[in-house]
Design an enzyme around this catalytic site. Structure first.
Site, PDB file in Angstrom:
ATOM      1  N   LEU A 115      10.560 -20.742  -5.042  1.00  0.00           N
ATOM      2  CA  LEU A 115       9.640 -19.825  -4.350  1.00  0.00           C
ATOM      3  C   LEU A 115       8.290 -19.871  -5.056  1.00  0.00           C
ATOM      4  O   LEU A 115       8.240 -19.865  -6.286  1.00  0.00           O
ATOM      5  CB  LEU A 115      10.208 -18.391  -4.424  1.00  0.00           C
ATOM      6  CG  LEU A 115       9.310 -17.257  -3.929  1.00  0.00           C
ATOM      7  CD1 LEU A 115       9.275 -17.230  -2.399  1.00  0.00           C
ATOM      8  CD2 LEU A 115       9.807 -15.893  -4.431  1.00  0.00           C
ATOM      9  N   ASP A 171       0.827  -1.205   0.000  1.00  0.00           N
ATOM     10  CA  ASP A 171       0.000   0.000   0.000  1.00  0.00           C
ATOM     11  C   ASP A 171       0.867   1.263   0.000  1.00  0.00           C
ATOM     12  O   ASP A 171       1.970   1.270   0.543  1.00  0.00           O
ATOM     13  CB  ASP A 171      -0.937  -0.016   1.220  1.00  0.00           C
ATOM     14  CG  ASP A 171      -2.090   0.957   1.067  1.00  0.00           C
ATOM     15  OD1 ASP A 171      -2.410   1.342  -0.081  1.00  0.00           O
ATOM     16  OD2 ASP A 171      -2.669   1.343   2.095  1.00  0.00           O
ATOM     17  N   HIS A 221       2.346   3.458  -9.000  1.00  0.00           N
ATOM     18  CA  HIS A 221       2.175   2.020  -9.263  1.00  0.00           C
ATOM     19  C   HIS A 221       3.378   1.477 -10.030  1.00  0.00           C
ATOM     20  O   HIS A 221       3.850   0.379  -9.755  1.00  0.00           O
ATOM     21  CB  HIS A 221       0.880   1.757 -10.048  1.00  0.00           C
ATOM     22  CG  HIS A 221      -0.356   2.140  -9.294  1.00  0.00           C
ATOM     23  ND1 HIS A 221      -0.537   1.852  -7.964  1.00  0.00           N
ATOM     24  CD2 HIS A 221      -1.502   2.785  -9.688  1.00  0.00           C
ATOM     25  CE1 HIS A 221      -1.712   2.316  -7.566  1.00  0.00           C
ATOM     26  NE2 HIS A 221      -2.321   2.881  -8.589  1.00  0.00           N
TER      27      HIS A 221
HETATM   28  C1  IPE Z   1      -5.362  -2.657  -0.145  1.00  0.00           C
HETATM   29  O1  IPE Z   1      -5.064  -1.310  -0.324  1.00  0.00           O
HETATM   30  C2  IPE Z   1      -5.343  -3.370  -1.445  1.00  0.00           C
HETATM   31  C3  IPE Z   1      -4.046  -3.496  -2.102  1.00  0.00           C
HETATM   32  C4  IPE Z   1      -2.892  -3.098  -1.639  1.00  0.00           C
HETATM   33  C5  IPE Z   1      -4.062  -4.139  -3.377  1.00  0.00           C
HETATM   34  P1  IPE Z   1      -6.215  -0.213  -0.456  1.00  0.00           P
HETATM   35  O2  IPE Z   1      -5.535   1.080  -0.628  1.00  0.00           O
HETATM   36  O3  IPE Z   1      -7.175  -0.612  -1.501  1.00  0.00           O
HETATM   37  O4  IPE Z   1      -6.929  -0.318   0.959  1.00  0.00           O
HETATM   38  P2  IPE Z   1      -7.827   0.746   1.747  1.00  0.00           P
HETATM   39  O5  IPE Z   1      -8.850   1.259   0.778  1.00  0.00           O
HETATM   40  O6  IPE Z   1      -6.934   1.826   2.229  1.00  0.00           O
HETATM   41  O7  IPE Z   1      -8.409  -0.034   2.878  1.00  0.00           O
HETATM   42  C1  IPE Z   2      -1.670   0.220  -3.329  1.00  0.00           C
HETATM   43  O1  IPE Z   2      -1.399   1.581  -3.365  1.00  0.00           O
HETATM   44  C2  IPE Z   2      -1.778  -0.391  -4.699  1.00  0.00           C
HETATM   45  C3  IPE Z   2      -3.142  -0.739  -5.108  1.00  0.00           C
HETATM   46  C4  IPE Z   2      -4.189  -0.730  -4.343  1.00  0.00           C
HETATM   47  C5  IPE Z   2      -3.317  -1.116  -6.497  1.00  0.00           C
HETATM   48  P1  IPE Z   2      -2.575   2.646  -3.370  1.00  0.00           P
HETATM   49  O2  IPE Z   2      -2.947   2.923  -4.788  1.00  0.00           O
HETATM   50  O3  IPE Z   2      -3.695   2.195  -2.512  1.00  0.00           O
HETATM   51  O4  IPE Z   2      -1.845   3.899  -2.743  1.00  0.00           O
HETATM   52  P2  IPE Z   2      -2.437   4.896  -1.661  1.00  0.00           P
HETATM   53  O5  IPE Z   2      -2.876   4.060  -0.488  1.00  0.00           O
HETATM   54  O6  IPE Z   2      -3.566   5.625  -2.287  1.00  0.00           O
HETATM   55  O7  IPE Z   2      -1.277   5.773  -1.323  1.00  0.00           O
HETATM   56 MG    MG Z   3      -4.088   2.437  -0.542  1.00  0.00          MG
END
Ligand code: IPE
Ligand code: IPE
Ligand code: MG
Length: 239
Positions: A133, A22, A39
């Site tokens: 792995l 995240d 990303h």
């Molecule tokens: C969780 O992150 C999902 C992934 C990392 C793929 P999100 O950014 O979607 O989670 P929330 O919305 O903060 O709970």
């Molecule tokens: C996690 O990073 C990756 C995915 C959920 C695809 P985020 O896109 O949720 O990044 P933040 O949490 O908004 O910084």
């Molecule tokens: Mg996020």
């Protein structure tokens, strides 16, 4: 200068690490860039951590790359993410295979672009016999969906819903439960990741945004894990 912690003794290395990757969006925003920039930077962290896992003898790594709830993001972000998955997989598949890594894609994939679905199946087939792995990528994954689809499978087969039977129908069947779950990006929640499988997993949260997560951070998480006493409901040894 920060000192790097000493390497974790092999017996304390988790067999299965699961990561909620995240913080990509915030990493990009801090740099005045669109979320997709974060990303793309996140892919580099994936490559780093896969290498670290192999080096340290971690046997399975499950990465949360796209949740079922992530479909609700702006259409452009979703499209760019799908393109990134496709490009990354197409580019990395040979080197993953050469490094004896077995790929698995876990989640509900029916709404994914057809070319991506085809490539995911091809990568799974090509790497099916690899042993160093298991790299499980959770895309279109939801923990609640996973439990529901497992229960539905047992119902269809007329089987009793026992914990063992249910576990054998989860999309992670054949993998041990994660020993360590890491969530980067500062949030302390599960966000519908491996709900069943995390029952006794050690949970590690850090503020580092995923694109900044590297060897030193991973080491810190492993050091923390090595210091945990896992009791599984029992009393401590010698108590
Ligand atoms: C969780 O992150 C999902 C992934 C990392 C793929 P999100 O950014 O979607 O989670 P929330 O919305 O903060 O709970
Ligand atoms: C996690 O990073 C990756 C995915 C959920 C695809 P985020 O896109 O949720 O990044 P933040 O949490 O908004 O910084
Ligand atoms: Mg996020």
């Amino acid at each position: 200068m920060t000192s790097t912690p000493p390497p974790t003794p092999p017996e304390a290395v988790p067999a299965h690490v699961a990561i909620v990757m995240d913080g990509n969006g915030r990493w990009a925003k801090k740099r005045g860039q669109p979320r997709a920039f974060g990303h793309r930077a996140g892919v580099k962290s994936v490559r780093r951590i896969v290498g670290e896992c192999r080096k340290r003898g971690v046997r399975a790594l499950t990465l949360f790359a796209f949740s079922q709830e992530n479909w609700q993001r702006p259409a452009l972000e979703v499209t760019l993410l799908m393109q990134l998955f496709l490009q990354t997989l197409a580019r990395e598949i040979e080197s993953l295979h050469k490094n004896d890594i077995r790929l698995r894609f876990i989640g509900e994939h029916q709404d994914f672009p057809a070319d991506l679905r085809t490539l995911m199946r091809k990568a799974e087939k090509q790497t099916a016999k690899n042993k160093s792995l298991v790299l499980a990528i959770a895309v279109g994954y939801g923990g609640q969906w996973d439990i529901a689809q497992a229960a539905q499978a047992l119902c269809r087969e007329g089987q009793a819903i026992t914990p063992e039977a249910l576990e054998s129908r989860l999309v992670t069947a054949g993998l041990p439960a994660p020993d360590l779950m890491i969530r980067t990006g500062g949030e302390q929640r599960i966000s519908n990741f491996l709900l069943w499988q995390l029952a006794y997993t050690e949970l590690y949260f850090c503020d580092t945004l995923w694109p900044d997560f590297g060897e030193a951070e991973f080491d810190r998480a492993l050091q923390w894990y090595a210091g945990r006493e896992r009791r599984f409901g029992r009393v401590p040894e010698g108590a």
